[in-house]
Scaffold this active site. Sequence first.
Site, short mmCIF file in Angstrom:
data_model
loop_
_atom_site.label_atom_id
_atom_site.label_comp_id
_atom_site.label_asym_id
_atom_site.label_seq_id
_atom_site.Cartn_x
_atom_site.Cartn_y
_atom_site.Cartn_z
N ASP A 81 0.88 -1.11 0.14
CA ASP A 81 0.02 -0.04 -0.07
C ASP A 81 0.95 1.22 -0.14
O ASP A 81 1.98 1.24 0.48
CB ASP A 81 -0.89 -0.04 1.16
N THR B 138 -2.68 1.06 -4.70
CA THR B 138 -3.12 2.12 -4.04
C THR B 138 -4.33 2.81 -4.78
O THR B 138 -4.49 2.41 -6.04
CB THR B 138 -2.05 3.46 -3.98
N ALA B 139 -5.13 3.36 -3.97
CA ALA B 139 -6.18 4.15 -4.73
C ALA B 139 -6.07 5.37 -5.26
O ALA B 139 -6.99 5.91 -6.09
CB ALA B 139 -7.27 4.25 -3.48
N LYS C 89 -8.71 -3.83 -4.28
CA LYS C 89 -7.26 -4.08 -4.19
C LYS C 89 -6.81 -5.46 -4.09
O LYS C 89 -5.86 -5.96 -4.91
CB LYS C 89 -6.66 -3.55 -2.94
N ASN D 291 -8.84 -1.16 6.04
CA ASN D 291 -9.46 -1.14 4.43
C ASN D 291 -8.92 -2.06 3.95
O ASN D 291 -9.38 -2.64 2.70
CB ASN D 291 -9.59 0.23 4.17
N ASP E 196 -0.20 5.07 0.83
CA ASP E 196 -0.23 6.09 1.91
C ASP E 196 -0.15 5.67 3.24
O ASP E 196 -1.03 4.68 3.67
CB ASP E 196 -1.75 6.84 1.68
N ASP F 72 -0.95 0.11 6.21
CA ASP F 72 -1.30 0.56 7.45
C ASP F 72 -2.83 0.45 7.72
O ASP F 72 -3.24 0.77 8.94
CB ASP F 72 -0.96 1.97 7.24
#
Length: 315
Positions: free
Chosen positions: A68, A175-176, A220, A246, A70, A243
């Site tokens: 991930d 990542t989003a 994801k 979600n 962020d 982290d």
Amino acid sequence: MAALGWLTPRRRSSTARSVLAGEAAAEAARKTSQQFEADARARTDADTAPAEPVFPVVGDVSAAAFFDLDNTVMQGAAIFHFGRGLYKRKFFQRRELARFAWQQTWFRIAGVEDPEHMQDVRESALSIVKGHRVSELMSIGEEIYDEYMADRIWPGTRALAQAHLDAGQKVWLVTAAPVETATIIARRLGLTGALGTVAESVDGVYTGKLVGEPLHGPAKAEAVRALACAENLDLSRCAAYSDSHNDIPMLSLVGHPYAINPDTKLRKHARERDWRLRDYRTGRKAAKVGIPAAAGVGALAGGTAAAVALHRRRR
């Protein structure tokens, strides 16, 4: 002669005792030597044997790592830093920056996703980027990475990624954030590539439509599963790092899940399942572990800010 007769048995007895003493000493020396050798082997084994199996496994090409972005690889939201760079270049006004900052703050505090809110942000962003070239966003992103992102990479997480690369494995960001932004970061870090939210483009121009949905939560996991199939990866041998709670679907998909700088829900989940945890934050930052990371709406809000900036620039 009598005296000599008395002495002779004693000399023989002394000789017998000497032999016995010599044999005993030799046996003791042999046993001591064996003990020394055993101790030396034990010390060697202790020095060379790892406390746990070596991971990642060198040469295991059926494995890969998924990170991930962020708050896992980078402090804060990458797209928010991108928006800062655009604001510095006066591509949009302070009131618009405040609006996007509020949207991100709202998500971080609430910790839940409002479907209508997400839909509104997504449609706004897509309508503004429509007609712009992908290359324009990419060129701006290269500059902003150097200004705001390069110094925000967590050294600890970077080392984990490098360990996989050194083992000959591929490493992907998941990542989003827009895939263009994620691709820039992956390339700068020397990673294999990036999975991110994809906005549809034709001949290098945005159409104003989204391909599927934002790469967030279960999406994801689906992306990782699809990539693993295409790359002939064994997910039970792969690792994933995040982290946020979600990303539990993605973390649960692999054989080696890691909670990095985890939020409260992920920390609890990881402890219950004996997942590995790493926290590279210090004091003040670690104390904020209960505040969810802006993954869905926050990333899209930042994307909207970037889109607005491009819109202003064109006008």
